[in-house]
Design an enzyme around this catalytic site. Sequence first.
Site, short mmCIF file in Angstrom:
data_model
loop_
_atom_site.label_atom_id
_atom_site.label_comp_id
_atom_site.label_asym_id
_atom_site.label_seq_id
_atom_site.Cartn_x
_atom_site.Cartn_y
_atom_site.Cartn_z
N LYS B 82 35.33 29.74 56.68
CA LYS B 82 35.44 29.14 58.03
C LYS B 82 36.28 30.04 58.92
CE LYS B 82 36.68 24.75 60.30
NZ LYS B 82 37.30 23.43 60.13
N SER B 157 34.64 19.41 61.81
CA SER B 157 34.55 20.68 62.50
C SER B 157 34.01 21.82 61.62
CB SER B 157 35.92 21.09 63.03
OG SER B 157 36.81 21.36 61.95
N SER B 181 37.31 16.95 58.67
CA SER B 181 36.49 18.11 59.03
C SER B 181 35.83 18.81 57.85
CB SER B 181 37.33 19.13 59.81
OG SER B 181 37.48 18.72 61.14
#
Lengths: 100, 489
Positions: B82, B157, B181
Amino acid sequence: MADINDALIRKVAELSRLKLEDGEIGNYVISIGEILNHVNQLTRVNTDGVEPMFYGIDDSLRLREDRVREFPADEEGNPKILKHAPSVEDGGFKVPQIVG
Amino acid sequence: MNSLTSIREIHDSFDEGLSDPLSLTESFFTRIKESPHNAYITLCEDRALKQAEVLRLNLKTKFQGKVPRASHPLFGIPLGIKDVLTMDGIRTTCASKVLQNYIPPFTATAVERLEVAGAISLGKLNMDEFAMGSSNENSAFGPVLHPTHPDRVPGGSSGGSGTAVAADLCVAALGTDTGGSIRLPASFCGVVGLKPTYGRISRYGQIAFASSLDQIGPMTRTVRDAGVLAKVMAGVDPFDSTTSDRPVEDWGAVVDHARLDSGSLKGLRVGIPSEYFIDGIDPEVRSAIERAIEFLKSEGAAVVPVSLPHTQYAVSTYYVIAVSEASSNLSRFDGVRFGMRPEEAMKSSSLTDFYKQVRSLFGAEVKRRIMLGTFALSSGYFEAYYRKAAQVRRLMRGDFERAFQSVDVMVSPVSPTTAFKLGEKAKNPLQMYLTDIFTIPASLAGLPAMSVPVGKDQLGLSIGMHLIAPRFEESTLLRVASRLEGKTS
């Protein structure tokens, strides 16, 4: 509880160092107002004598030895932290002149 | 879909000479480049291929064709990272224009540990800007598409991570979880997501959103892989003073044992929090979760109703605390030491004006949260908002402590619905925030939690079951998840 209006949003934007266009203000008045209206439900909770929980852990923080380390350098021996700075002069970060 | 889905299968194929780290890595880059999902922001192809070539040679010569599983549990495993986690020399944007040119000089501890264990980093995965969002629509690099339904969101997210794992654009991915997330995109994309206990995995090199809540975790295709990755990353790090020295179990082995032992859930007390089974849960989600609960019963688990009475205040509590911490954390983006400095900023007449020019690059949701947080911390409102929310947070943690006296694990849906349509909630931030209603409480209490796929709705959209355990009881989550895996879909 606060009345969320144009003036308050402008003030908070100033404190946040954010520049808002005039067209954006109205949207933020509505969305922030709605969110805070929802958040105001917290006033219903009796928290008398409750210790706030500010941190994710209760244990005391783990400290490391306070020791000077070389900053990581690139192949030419220059500190990497300066290599990717927006503007550099004489081994320092450069900003525009801000005091007369 | 690549026929090799797990670390173990890939290692077997290396052992048998059917594949090698380099050809596997190359095949992922081919897939990524053909993919329409917008899952990656930056690829580190040269770096990854060099890593893979070294591993390929080592496999052949140093290790004589046998994968060194014990010393290198992630040998030759291509991962997606990420883009909130730093990698030395690789652009790290946090999906923000503010950091669109940021090349950090250091690597996040979590990423470093995975690479030391033999993993190959393919690239940096798309996400909501500064991890603020539940749909991945807040990225400055465009939304990520759902892996199977391109008109839907992957969740956020860590949306790039969810889609990349599900669409076979990496073997496994790292996500981060502040209020859900990891778990929400895992649920929406049909993969496994583990948010470890706060303090389990070092946050060094994770660009901070809300420091008392942020936690790194794996997103994988199998429960075992989640355990393997988490085990490699967990443990004390001198660069994160909140990391715990609690012993880390061999979570891969925990999963192996549980999978073989049909009696492993016998006597396990599974709590059903009544506040998590509210009106408004999609009926198909509800019935999938109820079927999974029946399955746990059939495995010998005892189902116990529990109550978490402050759940209704979770979203409010979370949004005050998270935005307050964010407004402080994001004050470092001032355009002086790193990140973007737009042309106009150089014409500024004052430092305040300079900051404002730089910070005009933040997206709308990030600005909203910075302003909310600044407001909640400001003089006159601090007591009523931030301090009050921190008190309610303590009460919510107390709810969990009481409930965990009578149960070992709790279960619920991850989210009230399956993946929603792109644009469906984008105009209504409060509706978007309520998506996280079931994942937020465990975050506030610092508890480990997990999302495991347990079914699909009629449209074929995945449904995730949410498991919550007491602090440092990741083994319980993995044990339950490994029994559920593949049995309930």
